[in-house]
Design a protein around this motif. Structure first.
Motif, PDB file in Angstrom:
ATOM      1  N   ARG A 129       0.792  -1.945   0.017  1.00  0.00           N
ATOM      2  CA  ARG A 129       0.090   0.681   0.047  1.00  0.00           C
ATOM      3  C   ARG A 129       0.467   0.942   0.139  1.00  0.00           C
ATOM      4  O   ARG A 129       0.794   2.265  -0.510  1.00  0.00           O
ATOM      5  CB  ARG A 129      -1.039  -0.252   0.997  1.00  0.00           C
ATOM      6  N   SER A 175       1.377   4.295  -2.945  1.00  0.00           N
ATOM      7  CA  SER A 175       0.646   5.500  -2.563  1.00  0.00           C
ATOM      8  C   SER A 175       1.682   6.724  -3.207  1.00  0.00           C
ATOM      9  O   SER A 175       2.175   7.429  -3.102  1.00  0.00           O
ATOM     10  CB  SER A 175       0.370   5.577  -1.103  1.00  0.00           C
ATOM     11  N   GLY A 235       0.962   8.425  -6.312  1.00  0.00           N
ATOM     12  CA  GLY A 235       0.594   9.528  -5.550  1.00  0.00           C
ATOM     13  C   GLY A 235       0.572  10.391  -6.806  1.00  0.00           C
ATOM     14  O   GLY A 235      -0.621  10.786  -6.765  1.00  0.00           O
ATOM     15  N   MET A 293      -2.638  10.171  -8.715  1.00  0.00           N
ATOM     16  CA  MET A 293      -3.706   9.907  -7.854  1.00  0.00           C
ATOM     17  C   MET A 293      -4.805  11.006  -7.984  1.00  0.00           C
ATOM     18  O   MET A 293      -5.364  11.612  -7.533  1.00  0.00           O
ATOM     19  CB  MET A 293      -3.612   9.538  -6.685  1.00  0.00           C
ATOM     20  N   GLN A 294      -3.521  12.507  -7.962  1.00  0.00           N
ATOM     21  CA  GLN A 294      -3.820  13.606  -7.441  1.00  0.00           C
ATOM     22  C   GLN A 294      -4.715  13.866  -9.056  1.00  0.00           C
ATOM     23  O   GLN A 294      -5.544  14.815  -8.628  1.00  0.00           O
ATOM     24  CB  GLN A 294      -2.584  14.150  -7.703  1.00  0.00           C
ATOM     25  N   SER A 339      -7.449   5.832  -8.986  1.00  0.00           N
ATOM     26  CA  SER A 339      -7.973   5.924  -8.064  1.00  0.00           C
ATOM     27  C   SER A 339      -7.302   4.081  -7.990  1.00  0.00           C
ATOM     28  O   SER A 339      -8.057   3.315  -8.535  1.00  0.00           O
ATOM     29  CB  SER A 339      -9.233   5.389  -7.568  1.00  0.00           C
ATOM     30  N   TRP A 385      -7.182   0.575  -5.398  1.00  0.00           N
ATOM     31  CA  TRP A 385      -8.029  -0.204  -3.919  1.00  0.00           C
ATOM     32  C   TRP A 385      -6.796  -1.766  -4.019  1.00  0.00           C
ATOM     33  O   TRP A 385      -6.539  -1.941  -4.650  1.00  0.00           O
ATOM     34  CB  TRP A 385      -9.231  -0.681  -4.539  1.00  0.00           C
ATOM     35  N   GLU A 403      -9.623  -1.697   0.094  1.00  0.00           N
ATOM     36  CA  GLU A 403      -8.716  -0.131   0.870  1.00  0.00           C
ATOM     37  C   GLU A 403      -8.558   1.416  -0.409  1.00  0.00           C
ATOM     38  O   GLU A 403      -7.410   0.295  -0.613  1.00  0.00           O
ATOM     39  CB  GLU A 403      -8.496  -0.753   1.821  1.00  0.00           C
ATOM     40  N   LYS A 404      -9.008   2.508  -0.232  1.00  0.00           N
ATOM     41  CA  LYS A 404      -8.106   3.164  -1.188  1.00  0.00           C
ATOM     42  C   LYS A 404      -6.993   3.565  -0.816  1.00  0.00           C
ATOM     43  O   LYS A 404      -7.498   3.386   0.399  1.00  0.00           O
ATOM     44  CB  LYS A 404      -9.775   3.988  -1.427  1.00  0.00           C
ATOM     45  N   ARG A 426      -4.181   6.095  -0.460  1.00  0.00           N
ATOM     46  CA  ARG A 426      -4.621   7.129  -0.372  1.00  0.00           C
ATOM     47  C   ARG A 426      -3.160   8.022  -1.529  1.00  0.00           C
ATOM     48  O   ARG A 426      -1.744   7.417  -0.319  1.00  0.00           O
ATOM     49  CB  ARG A 426      -4.217   8.164   1.265  1.00  0.00           C
ATOM     50  N   PRO A 427      -3.128   9.238  -1.956  1.00  0.00           N
ATOM     51  CA  PRO A 427      -1.562   8.934  -2.416  1.00  0.00           C
ATOM     52  C   PRO A 427      -0.590  10.151  -1.942  1.00  0.00           C
ATOM     53  O   PRO A 427      -1.046  10.569  -0.326  1.00  0.00           O
ATOM     54  CB  PRO A 427      -2.237  10.358  -3.187  1.00  0.00           C
ATOM     55  N   LYS A 428       0.898   9.892  -1.537  1.00  0.00           N
ATOM     56  CA  LYS A 428       1.329  10.463  -1.419  1.00  0.00           C
ATOM     57  C   LYS A 428       2.371  10.980  -2.091  1.00  0.00           C
ATOM     58  O   LYS A 428       2.788  11.316  -2.791  1.00  0.00           O
ATOM     59  CB  LYS A 428       2.760   9.171  -0.356  1.00  0.00           C
TER      60      LYS A 428
END
Length: 465
Positions: free
Chosen positions: A193, A197, A201, A204-205, A209, A211, A215-216, A218-220
């Protein structure tokens, strides 16, 4: 009758099944093989978006990839358009025969081995299903086909009833034993994960998406301190952009945290630090290729740039390469290693070193005055470096000899000239430090930096009597 000179015997010069299913898989880690599969999903969405990628802020909205992994099985499903009929044959070849396939698209799939290598690494058998606008089909990699000694190359393909949602599903119902152990490990799943991310990242911005087990992710992304006005004395990143041989280059180097205090430097030398954002990352067509590098690869310790040291833990940045001609990207077949000798990379690295010099010089000038420097950080705001820091484009100055390049120097604050601070640093055995701590403070557990400072302060007071 003698053979004519033009007639001669031939030998087989092609590959063996063992090379692909047993050897090539050793060149890539398990997490990276999975990232390859997600890359293919993103590339599929990119083909669907041709012509709209740069006209919309979040062009990938609605596109996604879903991964499910356990000790028993693995599958990945996307809604990124599927494999069109004309591309089926090429999609399952071991290697890409047509380099021009994705011309004018910012993908990173150049070699045509990512999906197949991932399947070979993960499973003992697999099924690929595709649902495209012009038809649906399934291709099966059975156990017999995946046997290293089997030289049969034909794959079984069967038509499927099409579905409304177009995309690709890869199902691996039987895992290799060593892969099963890792997929069933919660620590591996968390690590995956985190890699997703970080690696995706910036995509994703832009709306994509991903998963993992429902669980989705989240971008870092990198956040840097930035003063609002480019004219005021404040904390701002170094920013550079240019176009070189059809590749757009962006280099940004700045501070993601305040300056490191002396006691933090001592602590960093004594123990392994947790993962941090310090260093330079390299991004190719929105995918992370190198993360938080602190070596010669990105310019640390080269020429007038000092080697990385814990006192520089506040410095972070990236080099970004973007192009519609992916063969010009300085990356390897694994998409996780750089071709550091490529001209386009050396060009970008030169300006990364310039940014590093500005930031390390600032750190050295404020050494011992970190608390005073913090006031400048307090007047700045942390902003997303990829989407909100664009000083080169808005305020940069042209670079002589390159009309397509602009640079914005950070112009960081300089401390007032006064009695300069000097660092005192030395090491002693732990039992000696604890003994002096007991003598000075009545207890042995004070930090070494506190013990050293107290010794100096008492000696200074005595010297002034």
């Amino acid at each position: 009758m003698a053979k004519k000179e033009s007639e001669h015997e031939t030998i087989w010069g092609g590959p063996t099944k063992r090379f692909f299913v047993s050897m090539l898989t050793r060149d890539i880690g398990l997490s990276d093989a999975i990232l390859d599969l997600i890359d293919n999903c993103v590339d599929g969405a990119t083909r669907q978006l041709k012509g709209r990628l740069r006209s919309e802020e979040r062009p990938y909205d609605g596109y996604e990839a879903r991964l499910t992994l356990s000790a028993k099985s693995f599958d990945i499903t996307d809604n990124c358009g599927g494999i069109p009929r004309e591309a089926i044959a090429d999609a399952f070849l071991l290697g890409r025969p047509k380099v021009e396939k994705d011309k004018d698209l910012p993908t990173i799939g150049m070699y045509g081995i990512g999906m197949k290598r991932a399947i070979f690494k993960i499973g003992q058998e697999a099924i690929v299903e595709s649902y495209a606008s012009d038809g649906a089909f399934s291709v099966e990699y059975d156990r017999a086909w995946l046997e290293p000694e089997n030289q049969e190359w034909d794959l079984s393909i069967a038509p499927l009833k099409n579905k409304k949602e177009k995309g690709v599903t890869i199902c691996v119902p039987t895992l290799k034993k060593e892969i099963s152990r890792q997929f069933g490990n919660a620590a591996f799943q968390n690590e995956l994960r985190n890699k997703v991310s970080e690696h995706f990242g910036y995509l994703m911005q832009k709306g994509f998406s991903i998963w993992v087990n429902g669980e989705k992710v989240r971008p870092k992304t990198l956040q840097l301190y930035t003063s609002d006005s480019p004219k005021d004395k404040g904390i701002r990143p170094y920013d550079f952009e240019a176009t070189n041989n059809g590749v757009h280059i962006r280099v940004t180097v700045g501070f993601y945290r305040t300056l490191v205090r002396m006691e933090e430097v001592d602590e960093a030398a004594e123990r392994t630090q947790e993962k941090e954002q310090a260093g330079i990352s390299v991004i190719c067509n929105e995918r992370l290729v190198l993360e938080n590098d602190k070596s010669l690869i990105t310019g640390w310790g080269d020429g007038s740039v000092p080697k990385y040291h814990p006192q520089f833990r506040g410095i972070a940045g990236f080099i970004i390469f973007s192009t519609d001609e992916p063969e010009k990207l300085p990356i390897s077949t694994t998409k996780r290693d750089l071709d550091v000798g490529a001209d386009v990379y050396l060009f970008a690295r030169k300006y990364c070193m310039e940014g590093l010099r500005e930031c390390t010089d600032f750190t050295n000038k404020w050494k011992g005055m970190e608390d005073e420097a913090t006031q400048h950080f307090d007047l700045a705001t942390k902003r997303d470096a990829r989407t909100e820091v664009n000083f080169a484009a808005k305020h940069g100055v042209p670079i002589r000899g390159n009309e397509k390049a602009k640079k914005f120097s950070a112009k960081l604050p300089v401390p007032e000239q006064r009695n300069p601070m000097r660092r005192i640093s030395f090491t002693r055995k732990e039992d000696a430090v604890r003994s002096v701590s007991e003598h000075l403070f009545g207890e042995s557990g004070q930090k070494p930096s506190v013990v050293g400072q107290e010794c100096f302060d008492r000696a200074l007071k005595a010297s002034r009597k």
